[in-house]
Design an enzyme around this catalytic site. Structure first.
Site, mmCIF file in Angstrom:
data_model
loop_
_atom_site.group_PDB
_atom_site.id
_atom_site.type_symbol
_atom_site.label_atom_id
_atom_site.label_comp_id
_atom_site.label_asym_id
_atom_site.label_seq_id
_atom_site.Cartn_x
_atom_site.Cartn_y
_atom_site.Cartn_z
ATOM 1 N N GLU A 39 0.842 -1.205 0.000
ATOM 2 C CA GLU A 39 0.000 0.000 0.000
ATOM 3 C C GLU A 39 0.877 1.255 0.000
ATOM 4 O O GLU A 39 1.702 1.452 0.896
ATOM 5 C CB GLU A 39 -0.928 0.000 1.225
ATOM 6 C CG GLU A 39 -2.098 0.933 1.020
ATOM 7 C CD GLU A 39 -2.891 1.200 2.304
ATOM 8 O OE1 GLU A 39 -3.676 2.151 2.311
ATOM 9 O OE2 GLU A 39 -2.679 0.454 3.294
ATOM 10 N N ASP A 68 9.569 5.413 -6.680
ATOM 11 C CA ASP A 68 8.223 5.962 -6.826
ATOM 12 C C ASP A 68 8.339 7.136 -7.772
ATOM 13 O O ASP A 68 9.157 8.032 -7.574
ATOM 14 C CB ASP A 68 7.616 6.393 -5.489
ATOM 15 C CG ASP A 68 6.103 6.501 -5.616
ATOM 16 O OD1 ASP A 68 5.457 5.461 -5.858
ATOM 17 O OD2 ASP A 68 5.557 7.626 -5.526
ATOM 18 N N PHE A 157 7.399 3.270 -21.654
ATOM 19 C CA PHE A 157 6.164 2.829 -21.007
ATOM 20 C C PHE A 157 5.445 4.063 -20.462
ATOM 21 O O PHE A 157 5.936 5.197 -20.576
ATOM 22 C CB PHE A 157 6.471 1.818 -19.891
ATOM 23 C CG PHE A 157 7.258 2.406 -18.731
ATOM 24 C CD1 PHE A 157 8.636 2.583 -18.822
ATOM 25 C CD2 PHE A 157 6.621 2.788 -17.550
ATOM 26 C CE1 PHE A 157 9.356 3.128 -17.762
ATOM 27 C CE2 PHE A 157 7.337 3.325 -16.482
ATOM 28 C CZ PHE A 157 8.706 3.496 -16.587
ATOM 29 N N TYR A 159 3.742 7.257 -19.435
ATOM 30 C CA TYR A 159 3.472 8.543 -20.080
ATOM 31 C C TYR A 159 4.536 8.920 -21.113
ATOM 32 O O TYR A 159 4.480 10.017 -21.675
ATOM 33 C CB TYR A 159 3.380 9.650 -19.008
ATOM 34 C CG TYR A 159 2.240 9.462 -18.030
ATOM 35 C CD1 TYR A 159 0.973 9.981 -18.293
ATOM 36 C CD2 TYR A 159 2.417 8.762 -16.833
ATOM 37 C CE1 TYR A 159 -0.075 9.801 -17.401
ATOM 38 C CE2 TYR A 159 1.380 8.580 -15.934
ATOM 39 C CZ TYR A 159 0.138 9.103 -16.215
ATOM 40 O OH TYR A 159 -0.908 8.932 -15.344
ATOM 41 N N LYS A 180 17.263 7.400 -23.357
ATOM 42 C CA LYS A 180 16.429 7.770 -22.196
ATOM 43 C C LYS A 180 17.244 7.638 -20.910
ATOM 44 O O LYS A 180 17.165 8.490 -20.020
ATOM 45 C CB LYS A 180 15.171 6.893 -22.154
ATOM 46 C CG LYS A 180 14.215 7.290 -21.045
ATOM 47 C CD LYS A 180 12.944 6.456 -20.984
ATOM 48 C CE LYS A 180 12.139 6.819 -19.736
ATOM 49 N NZ LYS A 180 11.067 5.858 -19.435
#
Ligand code: ITT
Length: 202
Positions: A39, A68, A157, A159, A180
């Site tokens: 979570e 994240d 992948f 956005y 990238k």
């Protein structure tokens, strides 16, 4: 050889993290496919990266690295931000549509009338490493760009197809992975984490 577990279920992130970590001499493992969802109830990219890395490090008694990340759009006051992965959870998927595509569809819809000069955005990545003895490393880096009006490119992948790197005039999805990884939020955060990792070892 130091073993690191990459605490992510996102295949796009994994594809960008696994190889550089191996090249740096780490033995890299991934989470088992049936590993429970963690979570992410933090209020920032840093908090969520730490939540994921702490959980996996304690659970599996290993060095865990977690990321994240998300896209922050200036015109939308920084949204979707930490909610990037769940942005279109209030949308019904079209036949054959992936979650990433629905997220992009929602973002394009909300930004449909916003002119190019107001479409600044940035990818953010907070990367956390947590050691079994409780030591922690955290880095937060960004990649600035502009949100296009339509998708371009098929690499990457999330956005990536909407995010224009203005210097290269390519979207994240039009770049080779190696290009990238020379510019992205994730590459910069990984670099910072590795440097901190090395100085901890000295
Ligand atoms: P884990 O928590 O298992 O790592 P997740 O996909 O849920 O996977 P996040 O909560 O960090 O990960 O959400 C990241 C969101 O931002 C997700 O929608 C990604 O597609 C997007 N994103 C992050 N980095 C990106 C990149 O380099 N290019 C395109 N989209 C990216």
């Amino acid at each position: 050889m130091k073993k690191v577990i990459i605490a992510t279920k996102n295949k796009g992130k994994l594809a960008e993290l696994e190889e550089p970590l191996q090249e740096l001499g780490f033995s890299v493992e991934i989470l088992p496919a049936d590993y429970p969802e963690i979570e992410e109830n933090g209020a920032s990219f840093e908090e969520n990266a730490l939540i994921k890395a702490r959980f996996v490090s304690r659970d599996l008694n290993c060095i865990a690295i977690a990321d994240d990340s998300g896209i922050c759009v200036d015109y939308l006051d920084g949204n979707p931000g930490i909610f990037s992965a769940r942005y279109a959870n209030d949308y019904v998927l079209l036949p054959g549509e992936t979650k990433d595509q629905a997220n992009n569809r929602k973002l394009l819809h909300l930004m449909r009338d916003v002119p190019m000069e107001k479409r600044q955005c940035a990818f953010h990545c907070a990367m956390a490493v947590v050691f079994p003895d409780g030591k922690e490393i955290i880095a937060h880096k960004t990649w600035e760009g502009r949100l296009l009006f339509e998708a371009r490119g098929t690499n990457g992948f999330g956005y990536d197809p909407l995010f224009l790197d203005e210097e290269l005039q390519l979207t994240g999805a039009q770049m080779e992975k190696s290009v990238k990884m020379g510019r992205s939020h994730r590459a910069k955060a990984l670099q910072a984490v590795i440097e901190a990792f090395r100085s901890l070892e000295k």
